[in-house]
Design a protein around this motif. Structure first.
Motif, mmCIF file in Angstrom:
data_model
loop_
_atom_site.group_PDB
_atom_site.id
_atom_site.type_symbol
_atom_site.label_atom_id
_atom_site.label_comp_id
_atom_site.label_asym_id
_atom_site.label_seq_id
_atom_site.Cartn_x
_atom_site.Cartn_y
_atom_site.Cartn_z
ATOM 1 N N ILE A 1 35.336 29.865 41.041
ATOM 2 C CA ILE A 1 34.599 29.664 39.794
ATOM 3 C C ILE A 1 35.589 29.283 38.704
ATOM 4 N N ALA A 2 35.379 28.142 38.067
ATOM 5 C CA ALA A 2 36.271 27.691 36.985
ATOM 6 C C ALA A 2 35.715 28.139 35.647
ATOM 7 N N GLY A 3 36.560 28.781 34.853
ATOM 8 C CA GLY A 3 36.137 29.232 33.534
ATOM 9 C C GLY A 3 36.911 30.453 33.090
ATOM 10 N N ALA A 4 36.741 30.830 31.823
ATOM 11 C CA ALA A 4 37.432 31.982 31.245
ATOM 12 C C ALA A 4 36.574 33.228 31.410
ATOM 13 N N ALA A 5 37.142 34.238 32.068
ATOM 14 C CA ALA A 5 36.396 35.471 32.338
ATOM 15 C C ALA A 5 36.640 36.519 31.263
ATOM 16 N N SER A 6 35.611 37.298 30.975
ATOM 17 C CA SER A 6 35.747 38.451 30.076
ATOM 18 C C SER A 6 34.762 39.515 30.529
ATOM 19 N N PHE A 7 35.159 40.780 30.372
ATOM 20 C CA PHE A 7 34.295 41.890 30.806
ATOM 21 C C PHE A 7 33.184 42.149 29.796
ATOM 22 N N LEU A 8 31.981 42.394 30.323
ATOM 23 C CA LEU A 8 30.859 42.854 29.506
ATOM 24 C C LEU A 8 30.733 44.374 29.631
ATOM 25 N N ASP A 9 31.005 44.864 30.845
ATOM 26 C CA ASP A 9 31.032 46.301 31.118
ATOM 27 C C ASP A 9 31.888 46.479 32.372
ATOM 28 N N PRO A 10 32.107 47.703 32.853
ATOM 29 C CA PRO A 10 33.018 47.905 33.981
ATOM 30 C C PRO A 10 32.664 47.167 35.270
ATOM 31 N N HIS A 11 31.417 46.719 35.415
ATOM 32 C CA HIS A 11 31.023 46.034 36.646
ATOM 33 C C HIS A 11 30.528 44.603 36.412
#
Length: 461
Positions: free
Chosen positions: A111-121
């Motif tokens: 998957i191409a893109g910038a990841a960021s957490f919304l919650d622990p899972h």
């Protein structure tokens, strides 16, 4: 919302091997990277580019043949950065193909893109088109690597004042270069550019370089650098950097002033966590933005792991791969056997250096009785054929049972030769292995036997 057993953030060595290992366990795996191409920092700006640049420099400059044909030998005169970067682009393109194929063959979703957490899972991935997609996972492996630190007050312009990422975008080979930082990155680039006859000055606040390496090896390497004109300003700190016309002026706290065409800042790296929103997942990180982990590479949140440069020392591609594998094996309840005490270190300077096991300094500190055996690479027939007039191999072994405790090598091929010593150490071998073994002739590997015979002479009554 799509769900995975494991989502890996970052596709460098730790991320790749972690993802593939999980896939081999039969898990559903995705790997996310902000770049369109996989490979991470290692492939695009770090390990592979610097080592490819080194290889191109040694070949095109004729460096490897000067011991035979003389110091003025050049394969290509009037070298340009374009000549050097040509090989780099070919290597990167082919490596991207290899890695992409490995991931696809093992059923890993990329998957191409910038990841960021919304919650622990849960993470959100924002693509280059601005679209955002959310994904959930039972486990995460953070393997985002690091980026060069840019100190406040330094006028970085990616032209004359650069970091190690910017160095790859130079449009010309400079006549002179100041390197701030005598760590692995700084020393490797200083040595590579000095092989191009660039006038290099290295500045570092510490009194010695590469403190984790064997001192005898480093002393000899330092002598070789100085012998070819590299100036080492150790125990010195930078006060101010300014661009004046076509030159960069570096003022030191001691009052010294250094003029050069470019300044390369290689004074540390920081973890690439700024956009991950780790606070949403409760993951802690330190002031250098590195993620503290336990022996199984778990962060303070048990289902979120971290591996590779993002966890700090030793920050090597080789160890990062192993860390990724170990982290995922632990996450899915699989035992994994590893031998961290025999992990090798490789420094791709000119010449190369490599080590495995303990140094003389460590053995002395631990009060372990030992002896050494030393060989010069020029003592081997292969060394003479190659025109080597520098380089050494040192074996450290215990006096009590002659068990090999460490191997330290300086010279071309060091990062390959070290694996012989690594194998002997991992199997609990002794000095007698090298004394009794027959090596191909002529090879540089014969240096192991020469060093063992030197050690035997020291032991003889």
């Amino acid at each position: 919302m799509e769900h995975f057993d494991l989502i890996v953030i970052g596709s460098g060595p730790a991320g790749q091997k972690g993802a593939i290992q999980a896939a081999k366990f039969g898990k559903r795996v995705a790997i996310v990277d902000r770049r369109e191409s996989v490979g991470g920092v290692c492939l695009h700006t770090g390990t592979i580019p610097s080592k490819t640049l080194r290889e191109a420099v040694l070949y095109l400059s004729g460096w490897d043949e000067r011991g035979v044909y003389g110091e003025d030998y050049r394969l290509k005169r009037d070298l340009t950065m374009e000549d050097l970067k040509q090989r780099l682009q070919i290597t990167i393109r082919r490596e991207v193909e290899v890695i992409s194929n490995q991931l696809a063959r093992n059923g890993v979703t990329t998957i191409a893109g910038a990841a960021s957490f919304l919650d622990p899972h849960t993470i959100r991935v924002e693509g280059g088109d601005g679209k955002a997609t959310d994904y959930r996972a039972d486990h995460f492996l953070i393997a985002t690597g690091t980026h060069p630190v840019r100190p406040d007050g330094v006028p970085f312009d990616d032209c004359r004042v650069i970091d190690s990422d910017g160095l790859l975008h130079l449009d010309r080979i400079p006549h002179s270069m100041t390197v701030v930082g005598a760590g692995v990155v700084g020393i490797e680039y200083a040595a590579i550019f000095s092989a191009l006859d660039v006038e290099v000055t290295v500045i570092d606040g510490r009194d010695s370089i590469l403190g984790f390496m064997d001192r005898e090896v480093i002393d000899e390497f330092t002598h070789l650098l100085r012998d070819r004109g590299v100036t080492l300003r150790l125990g010195e700190n930078v006060k101010h950097v300014a661009v004046e016309g076509e030159q960069v002026i570096t003022d030191l706290v001691s009052g010294k002033r250094i003029r050069s065409d470019i300044v390369l800042y290689a004074a540390g790296r920081a973890g690439s966590v700024n956009t991950l929103k780790l606070d949403h997942a409760g993951v802690e990180f330190d002031r250098r933005h590195l993620i503290p982990v336990n022996g199984s590479y778990q962060s303070n949140v048990e289902h979120i792991y971290a591996a590779g440069d993002i966890v700090g020392f030793p920050s090597l591609a080789s160890t990062s791969m192993e860390q990724g594998r170990q982290a995922v094996s632990h996450a899915f309840g699989h035992g994994v056997r590893s031998l961290p005490e025999t992990f090798p270190f490789g420094i791709y300077a000119v010449p190369e250096m490599s080590m495995v096991g303990m140094t003389e300094e460590t053995l002395t500190e631990k009060k372990i009785p030992y002896e050494t055996g030393v060989a010069r690479l020029r003592e081997t027939a292969r060394g003479q054929i190659m025109g080597l007039d520098q380089g050494m191999l040192k074996i450290l072994f215990a006096l009590e049972d002659r068990r090999v405790l460490g191997v330290h090598i300086l010279g071309e091929g060091a990062t390959e030769l070290i694996h012989i010593g690594q194998a002997v150490m991992a199997l609990g071998g002794t000095l007698d292995y090298f004394l009794n073994t027959v090596f191909n002739y002529p090879t540089l590997a014969e240096a192991y036997k020469v060093a063992a015979l030197d050690a035997w002479n020291r032991l003889a009554p």
